[in-house]
Write an enzyme that holds these catalytic residues in place. Structure first.
Site, PDB file in Angstrom:
ATOM      1  N   HIS A 328       9.902  41.810  55.095  1.00 52.70           N
ATOM      2  CA  HIS A 328       9.854  40.935  56.271  1.00 52.70           C
ATOM      3  C   HIS A 328      10.718  41.386  57.423  1.00 52.70           C
ATOM      4  CE1 HIS A 328       7.452  37.473  54.922  1.00 52.70           C
ATOM      5  NE2 HIS A 328       7.832  37.867  53.720  1.00 52.70           N
ATOM      6  N   LYS A 507      12.436  29.113  68.004  1.00 56.72           N
ATOM      7  CA  LYS A 507      12.550  30.018  66.853  1.00 56.72           C
ATOM      8  C   LYS A 507      14.015  30.069  66.470  1.00 56.72           C
ATOM      9  CE  LYS A 507      10.756  33.317  69.473  1.00 56.72           C
ATOM     10  NZ  LYS A 507       9.770  33.885  68.552  1.00 56.72           N
ATOM     11  N   ARG A 508      14.352  30.690  65.340  1.00 56.79           N
ATOM     12  CA  ARG A 508      15.766  30.800  64.992  1.00 56.79           C
ATOM     13  C   ARG A 508      16.530  31.541  66.080  1.00 56.79           C
ATOM     14  NH1 ARG A 508      17.651  29.161  59.814  1.00 56.79           N
ATOM     15  NH2 ARG A 508      19.650  29.993  60.496  1.00 56.79           N
ATOM     16  N   LYS A 513      16.183  38.291  69.002  1.00 55.25           N
ATOM     17  CA  LYS A 513      15.111  37.491  69.607  1.00 55.25           C
ATOM     18  C   LYS A 513      15.355  37.249  71.101  1.00 55.25           C
ATOM     19  CE  LYS A 513      13.893  35.074  65.273  1.00 55.25           C
ATOM     20  NZ  LYS A 513      12.415  35.063  65.124  1.00 55.25           N
ATOM     21  N   THR A 615       5.402  34.243  63.691  1.00 56.84           N
ATOM     22  CA  THR A 615       4.268  33.361  63.429  1.00 56.84           C
ATOM     23  C   THR A 615       4.237  32.246  64.461  1.00 56.84           C
ATOM     24  OG1 THR A 615       5.665  32.204  61.829  1.00 56.84           O
ATOM     25  CG2 THR A 615       4.038  33.757  60.945  1.00 56.84           C
ATOM     26  N   LYS A 619       1.051  30.151  66.528  1.00 58.64           N
ATOM     27  CA  LYS A 619       0.880  28.701  66.689  1.00 58.64           C
ATOM     28  C   LYS A 619       0.659  28.358  68.157  1.00 58.64           C
ATOM     29  CE  LYS A 619       4.340  28.258  63.033  1.00 58.64           C
ATOM     30  NZ  LYS A 619       5.795  28.045  62.842  1.00 58.64           N
TER      31      LYS A 619
HETATM   32  C1  LIG Z   1       6.821  28.925  62.846  1.00 52.39           C
HETATM   33  C2  LIG Z   1       8.232  28.511  62.694  1.00 52.39           C
HETATM   34  C3  LIG Z   1       9.258  29.464  62.752  1.00 52.39           C
HETATM   35  C4  LIG Z   1       8.990  30.930  62.998  1.00 52.39           C
HETATM   36  O1  LIG Z   1       9.037  31.188  64.387  1.00 52.39           O
HETATM   37  P1  LIG Z   1       9.064  32.675  64.957  1.00 52.39           P
HETATM   38  O2  LIG Z   1       8.863  32.481  66.426  1.00 52.39           O
HETATM   39  O3  LIG Z   1       7.920  33.401  64.342  1.00 52.39           O
HETATM   40  O4  LIG Z   1      10.381  33.251  64.626  1.00 52.39           O
HETATM   41  C5  LIG Z   1      10.560  29.041  62.617  1.00 52.39           C
HETATM   42  N1  LIG Z   1      10.867  27.742  62.455  1.00 52.39           N
HETATM   43  C6  LIG Z   1       9.916  26.786  62.407  1.00 52.39           C
HETATM   44  C7  LIG Z   1      10.314  25.362  62.240  1.00 52.39           C
HETATM   45  C8  LIG Z   1       8.571  27.141  62.520  1.00 52.39           C
HETATM   46  O5  LIG Z   1       7.627  26.184  62.458  1.00 52.39           O
END
Ligand SMILES: *Cc1c(COP(=O)(O)O)cnc(C)c1O
Length: 767
Positions: A328, A507-508, A513, A615, A619
């Site tokens: 990952h 995101k985190r 990032k 991911t 979304k």
């Molecule tokens: C989808 C999701 C992530 C992943 O987000 P990335 O932008 O791909 O890092 C992290 N936290 C939550 C709550 C999510 O739903």
């Protein structure tokens, strides 16, 4: 009839479990009763699916970021609208269930992926079971105190855990050198769309072995009794809150061995119960390792097969046929290693299996330069690659990087093991459920059935320039923005006018990032507005959602910086018609379900080469949001699918990053750009107050000095970023822009986790 039966069942459960009537029940009691009524209903299907005697897949993951189950389960059973109506008739408002805790047994992308994959497995009808850890406390709840992140315990079982059954009789014992613990499984049904398949998520909880030490009790050694219990229960007490990085902690090692040992014991026991010969294990089970956290499953399986009478070589060959590994991240600090001294001390039998595996490798490839153990440390990814059939990256670009650099030597010897499986997200949760308005529009244009055949969204493409579709799409986006605005006002006390552009980075929090780059751009627009240099700037709300690992100092400094910018901007009368900034509290799955459908801009701005896939980007795309991003992770494939002209791409590519890094001089960029200098200087010129912590100054330091020297090229990419961002803001709201949004939804079919799961089934699991 169906209605009366269902309501009666709920009422019976309420009465039996809580001693209340439907009218008297509070939200948690209703939640438990509705959930249990659903559990009872799916019972026959669940049993039937479990008892099938065919090859099954086990998905081993230390994290499952599930979010709320009630909406998704009822939706997949085709019952959500009916149940809403039935309860409504009895005066119960379904929005009540939004007060129920999120199950956050994961950090971020990796854990959420595991949850999407389970749901998709059940949807496409593959016998896929999840195995993991039942943490007493999940990911911390985030609060802010004067702009600093604070962490609170996440008591996700506060309203109970009605979606699982404790399977006491299926407990197993896990042995450490100092004590033995009992692993008790809790089974949660995973209901596929259409309700035809119900798979199982089995989470293990650590407890004291059965039997009470009466001798100790008699001797009044209550300390000893309490201590033994503490030792056992502490293993699954809490999720480690680190995303992508892992410090080699002892308790973490125990967690990893605990759940993998329990899982492998369980699988071998089931196989034997069926009366099948142990040599044929590989014909009935295949196991996917979600990153390195479950890799102790490999030596554990070899150990247990040897206990069944096989020799090491035979056991190794079976293990190799059973395991597959997903990588990952290429972040160096995330490639898990364990000190062999520790492993030997805690789980000596596993240590000796690892040594035998290393010797086997040396015999097989004497001059290969490959290793499992080096300088006294075992490299878990190497173990998984050596003793597995398949290794995959999670986006095309990421897999290429694995082959070319991260696992270059392994790829040279075993090229046939490597493949790509691009991540995906479940369109049920991330489109149908979170955006019923857009879903309804899609269905009115292309008909039903896209929910589990997402490539069909392509048919929406021909409506991208249709004026009526554009108008409806825009109206729906406004409605979702109004909903989010109301929610944010309630939670955060900040008003975002829905007419503003909603620019989102959720995101985190991690330096790679580059939330810092986004923050700099906000100050860029702020200063330019103040100086009258942006007369045509379209009003924009900058929205952040992110948790920082509690010990990640720089990430916490970035949060403090953004919170400070929000204070400055939101309290400045001069710009209040032009911009707002909000950092939402406690970003989690349920918050994401509100945020994604309301976004106009999806910020995916990691330094190229760093984000394995992402991911969140998918979304947003499904919900008709354009990507403002770098050529990184799955962004590359998003551009391929939608056409690059429908996204906003900037910054150094992977190759350019390599070149720039050869002689990078962030100070020269800073000195040559007065606008940028003014922005960066806010970190230490008194613009913001960090309560004397020196945090913001340290953040500035990370750009120029020490180890980091702007490791993630924030300053290098800044100008290109604001250039493209300004173009995007300029384009917003035009017919052509709305067409781009629609084309994003229409091109999102590839990013269904149904497709990912079918890829795994065909190329990895052979099922
Ligand atoms: C989808 C999701 C992530 C992943 O987000 P990335 O932008 O791909 O890092 C992290 N936290 C939550 C709550 C999510 O739903």
């Amino acid at each position: 009839m169906e209605k009366n039966k269902w309501i009666k069942r709920v009422c019976d459960i309420l009465l039996a479990n809580d001693g209340v009537t439907l009218e008297e029940a509070d939200a948690p009691a209703l939640y438990r009763a509705v959930s249990r009524a659903t559990m009872a209903e799916i019972h026959p299907t669940w049993r039937k699916c479990r008892d099938k005697k065919k090859k099954r897949v086990g998905y081993l993951s230390a994290e499952f970021l599930l979010g709320r189950a009630i909406h998704s389960n009822l939706y997949n059973l085709g019952k959500l609208d009916k149940v809403k109506e039935w309860l409504g008739e009895r005066g119960v408002d379904f929005t009540l269930f939004e007060e129920i805790e999120d199950a956050a047994l994961g950090n971020g992308g990796l854990g959420r992926l595991a949850a999407c994959y389970l749901e998709s497995g059940a949807t496409v009808g593959i016998p896929l079971d999840g195995y993991g850890i039942r943490y007493r406390y999940g990911l911390f709840r985030q609060t802010f105190v004067s702009g600093f992140q604070k962490e609170e315990a996440d008591d996700w079982q506060r309203c109970g855990d009605p979606w699982s059954y404790r399977r006491e009789s299926e407990s197993v014992e896990v042995e450490f050198s100092d004590f033995t613990v009992r692993a008790v499984p809790y089974d949660t049904p995973v209901i596929g769309y259409g309700g035809k398949t119900v798979n199982t998520l089995r989470l293990w909880q650590s407890e004291e072995p059965r039997g009470f030490d009466f001798e100790a009790f008699d001797a009044m050694q209550t300390d000893r009794i309490a201590k033994s219990r503490m030792n056992c229960e502490s293993i699954t007490y809490a999720l480690y809150p680190n995303d992508s990085t892992e410090r080699g902690r002892l308790l973490r090692l125990r967690q990893e061995y605990f759940f993998t040992s329990a899982t492998i014991q369980d699988i071998i026991r089931k196989h034997k119960r069926e009366g099948l010969p142990i040599e044929r294990l590989g014909e009935y089970i295949t196991l996917q390792l979600n990153d390195t956290h479950p890799v102790f499953a490999v030596p554990e399986m070899i150990r247990l097969l040897m206990k069944e009478g096989l020799d090491f070589e035979a056991a190794f060959v079976i293990a190799r046929s059973v395991f597959n590994f997903t990588n990952h991240t290429i972040l160096g600090e995330a490639l898990e290693c364990w000190d062999m001294k520790r492993v030997r001390k805690l789980i000596p039998k596993i240590a000796s299996i690892l040594v035998r595996m290393q010797r086997r490798l040396e015999r097989e490839l004497p001059d290969g330069g490959l290793f499992l153990i080096k300088d006294g440390r075992v490299h878990m990814a190497n173990v998984a690659i050596y003793a597995g059939s398949r290794v995959n990256g999670v986006a095309a670009l990421h897999t290429e990087i694995l082959k070319e650099s991260t696992f270059r030597d392994w790829y040279a010897h075993y090229p046939e093991r490597f493949l790509n499986v691009t991540n995906g997200v479940t369109p049920r949760r991330w489109l149908a459920l979170c955006n019923p308005q857009l879903s309804d529009l899609i269905t009115r244009r292309i008909g039903d059935g896209w929910q589990n055949d997402l490539e069909r969204l392509r048919e929406l493409g021909k409506f991208a320039t249709d004026p009526e579709t554009r108008a409806e799409f825009f109206r729906i986006k406004q409605e979702k923005k109004a909903e989010l605005s109301a929610h944010i006002y309630k939670k955060e006390g900040i008003l975002l006018p829905p007419e503003f552009i909603f620019d989102v980075q959720a995101k985190r929090l991690h330096e790679y990032k580059r939330q810092l780059l986004n923050a700099f751009s906000i100050l860029y627009y702020y200063f330019r507005l103040k100086d009258g240099l942006e007369p045509d700037f379209k009003p924009t709300a900058f929205i952040f959602g992110a948790k920082a690992a509690p010990a990640y100092y720089m990430a916490k400094a970035i949060i403090k910086f953004i919170k400070s910018i929000a204070e400055l901007v939101n309290n400045d009368e001069d710009v209040k018609d032009k911009m707002r900034v909000v950092f939402v509290t406690d970003y989690n799955v349920s918050y994401a379900e509100k945020i994604m459908p309301a976004a106009d801009i999806s910020e995916q701005i990691s330094m190229a080469g760093m984000e394995a896939s992402g991911t969140g980007n998918m979304k947003f795309m499904l919900n008709g949001t354009v990507t403002l991003g770098t050529m990184d992770g799955a962004n590359v494939e998003i551009c391929e699918e939608a056409g690059i002209e429908n996204e906003y791409i900037f910054g150094a590519t992977v190759d350019e990053v390599k070149r720039v890094k050869e002689n990078y001089d962030p100070l020269a960029i800073y000195n040559a750009d007065p606008e940028l200098r003014r922005i960066v200087d806010t970190l230490d010129d008194g613009t913001f107050d960090d309560n004397g912590t020196g945090m913001l100054k340290a953040l500035k330091g990370s750009l120029f000095g020490g180890w980091s020297k702007d490791h993630y090229l924030v300053l290098h990419d800044f100008r290109d970023y604001v250039r493209v961002k300004s173009k995007l803001i300029g384009d917003y709201g035009t017919d052509e822009f709305i067409s781009k949004c629609i084309r994003n939804t229409a091109s999102g079919g590839k990013f269904s986790s149904d497709r990912s799961i079918l890829d795994y089934a065909r190329d990895v699991w052979k099922i």
